[in-house]
Design a protein around this motif. Structure first.
Motif, PDB file in Angstrom:
ATOM      1  N   ILE A   1     -10.390  35.762  24.394  1.00 34.32           N
ATOM      2  CA  ILE A   1      -9.879  36.926  25.506  1.00 34.32           C
ATOM      3  C   ILE A   1     -10.485  38.339  25.087  1.00 34.32           C
ATOM      4  O   ILE A   1     -11.179  39.173  26.137  1.00 34.32           O
ATOM      5  CB  ILE A   1      -8.476  36.772  25.108  1.00 34.32           C
ATOM      6  N   SER A   2     -10.518  38.570  23.741  1.00 34.96           N
ATOM      7  CA  SER A   2     -11.235  39.725  23.313  1.00 34.96           C
ATOM      8  C   SER A   2     -12.652  40.080  23.959  1.00 34.96           C
ATOM      9  O   SER A   2     -13.105  40.999  24.454  1.00 34.96           O
ATOM     10  CB  SER A   2     -11.209  39.971  21.779  1.00 34.96           C
ATOM     11  N   LYS A   3     -13.381  39.091  23.908  1.00 37.70           N
ATOM     12  CA  LYS A   3     -14.605  38.849  24.193  1.00 37.70           C
ATOM     13  C   LYS A   3     -14.913  39.240  25.961  1.00 37.70           C
ATOM     14  O   LYS A   3     -15.485  40.007  26.254  1.00 37.70           O
ATOM     15  CB  LYS A   3     -15.325  37.827  24.010  1.00 37.70           C
ATOM     16  N   GLN A   4     -13.880  38.254  26.594  1.00 41.40           N
ATOM     17  CA  GLN A   4     -14.053  38.588  27.984  1.00 41.40           C
ATOM     18  C   GLN A   4     -13.719  39.948  28.497  1.00 41.40           C
ATOM     19  O   GLN A   4     -14.046  40.433  29.467  1.00 41.40           O
ATOM     20  CB  GLN A   4     -12.848  37.536  28.447  1.00 41.40           C
ATOM     21  N   LEU A   5     -12.727  40.625  27.799  1.00 38.42           N
ATOM     22  CA  LEU A   5     -12.273  41.771  28.025  1.00 38.42           C
ATOM     23  C   LEU A   5     -13.256  42.921  27.566  1.00 38.42           C
ATOM     24  O   LEU A   5     -13.037  44.163  28.350  1.00 38.42           O
ATOM     25  CB  LEU A   5     -10.817  42.133  27.519  1.00 38.42           C
ATOM     26  N   GLY A   6     -13.957  42.382  26.689  1.00 35.95           N
ATOM     27  CA  GLY A   6     -15.126  43.543  26.310  1.00 35.95           C
ATOM     28  C   GLY A   6     -14.623  44.700  25.707  1.00 35.95           C
ATOM     29  O   GLY A   6     -15.248  45.782  25.614  1.00 35.95           O
ATOM     30  N   SER A   7     -13.535  44.611  25.000  1.00 40.06           N
ATOM     31  CA  SER A   7     -12.672  45.738  24.313  1.00 40.06           C
ATOM     32  C   SER A   7     -12.403  45.520  22.830  1.00 40.06           C
ATOM     33  O   SER A   7     -11.558  44.613  22.789  1.00 40.06           O
ATOM     34  CB  SER A   7     -11.854  46.303  25.096  1.00 40.06           C
ATOM     35  N   GLU A   8     -13.128  45.778  21.720  1.00 38.64           N
ATOM     36  CA  GLU A   8     -12.548  45.441  20.429  1.00 38.64           C
ATOM     37  C   GLU A   8     -11.550  46.070  20.236  1.00 38.64           C
ATOM     38  O   GLU A   8     -10.508  45.512  19.329  1.00 38.64           O
ATOM     39  CB  GLU A   8     -13.697  45.795  19.533  1.00 38.64           C
ATOM     40  N   SER A   9     -11.270  47.256  20.625  1.00 34.96           N
ATOM     41  CA  SER A   9      -9.809  48.189  20.569  1.00 34.96           C
ATOM     42  C   SER A   9      -8.719  47.369  20.861  1.00 34.96           C
ATOM     43  O   SER A   9      -7.563  47.370  20.211  1.00 34.96           O
ATOM     44  CB  SER A   9     -10.066  49.475  21.100  1.00 34.96           C
ATOM     45  N   LEU A  10      -8.854  46.410  21.755  1.00 33.96           N
ATOM     46  CA  LEU A  10      -7.594  45.589  22.323  1.00 33.96           C
ATOM     47  C   LEU A  10      -7.436  44.229  21.587  1.00 33.96           C
ATOM     48  O   LEU A  10      -6.425  43.644  21.483  1.00 33.96           O
ATOM     49  CB  LEU A  10      -8.118  44.911  23.683  1.00 33.96           C
ATOM     50  N   ALA A  11      -8.244  43.858  20.445  1.00 35.89           N
ATOM     51  CA  ALA A  11      -8.075  42.792  19.785  1.00 35.89           C
ATOM     52  C   ALA A  11      -6.758  42.720  18.828  1.00 35.89           C
ATOM     53  O   ALA A  11      -6.129  41.843  18.830  1.00 35.89           O
ATOM     54  CB  ALA A  11      -9.375  42.769  18.507  1.00 35.89           C
ATOM     55  N   PRO A  12      -6.284  43.777  18.351  1.00 31.30           N
ATOM     56  CA  PRO A  12      -4.853  43.970  17.440  1.00 31.30           C
ATOM     57  C   PRO A  12      -3.876  43.599  18.539  1.00 31.30           C
ATOM     58  O   PRO A  12      -2.981  42.920  17.872  1.00 31.30           O
ATOM     59  CB  PRO A  12      -4.899  45.084  16.990  1.00 31.30           C
ATOM     60  N   PHE A  13      -4.060  44.070  19.621  1.00 29.95           N
ATOM     61  CA  PHE A  13      -2.953  43.990  20.641  1.00 29.95           C
ATOM     62  C   PHE A  13      -2.723  42.346  21.207  1.00 29.95           C
ATOM     63  O   PHE A  13      -1.905  41.816  20.945  1.00 29.95           O
ATOM     64  CB  PHE A  13      -3.112  44.841  22.022  1.00 29.95           C
ATOM     65  N   ILE A  14      -3.945  41.909  21.387  1.00 31.10           N
ATOM     66  CA  ILE A  14      -4.237  40.370  21.656  1.00 31.10           C
ATOM     67  C   ILE A  14      -3.671  39.522  20.787  1.00 31.10           C
ATOM     68  O   ILE A  14      -2.954  38.603  20.822  1.00 31.10           O
ATOM     69  CB  ILE A  14      -5.585  40.255  22.308  1.00 31.10           C
TER      70      ILE A  14
END
Length: 172
Positions: free
Chosen positions: A55-68
């Motif tokens: 999911i993090s890779k698909q969204l292309g945003s490392e900053s979203l990883a903690p939320f995901i």
């Protein structure tokens, strides 16, 4: 049966685990040898890690990883639904994750269930039918490619097989 003897398409499962997930064959062998409770908890952790990464890779945003990472896996607002809508999973994969979640929750919640086995969980025929119906992958060819292993003698091997298949799909 050793995981190295199984194929997914033209590739050996062990090779794919090493290349895509940076796991060695021993991880899966250890899961197969573990008691049912331990296998369920570790297999769930593997699925969650694969979902988080995909999911993090698909969204292309490392900053979203903690939320995901903090999202639940199941439900209408969980990781499995998000992965489905992002095109990372198919409906059959989501169905498997929903049933896998039920089985995992039965094992995980409560210390008294520490000794639960798959036989304890699948004591009713309706539970077993629901489980069998939710498995997208029912068997794999062996090295000779003529024999299809369906693992009907085991309740845990099909779960692990589907977990590995799902993780490999997510890691493409």
């Amino acid at each position: 049966m050793k995981i190295q003897q199984l194929y997914l398409g033209k590739d050996k499962v062990g090779d794919l685990l090493r290349e895509r997930l940076q796991l060695n064959d021993d991880v899966i062998s250890q899961l197969l040898k573990a008691d049912d409770w331990t296998m369920m908890i570790l297999a769930w952790a593997l699925v969650e890690a694969c979902l988080n990464q995909a999911i993090s890779k698909q969204l292309g945003s490392e900053s979203l990883a903690p939320f995901i990472d903090r999202l639940s896996i199941g439900g209408r607002t969980g990781k499995s639904e998000l992965a489905l809508r992002l095109g990372l999973l198919e409906k059959t994969d989501k169905k498997f994750l929903d049933v896998f979640s039920e089985v995992r929750n039965r094992f995980a919640h409560g210390v008294k269930r520490f000794k639960n086995t798959f036989d304890d969980y699948f004591e009713s025929e309706s539970d077993m039918a629901k489980y069998n119906d939710a498995l997208p992958v029912k068997g794999l060819p062996s090295l000779d490619k003529k024999t299809i292993h369906t693992f009907t003698d085991s309740k845990r091997t099909p779960i692990l097989l589907n977990v590995v298949t799902l993780c490999l799909k997510l890691s493409k």
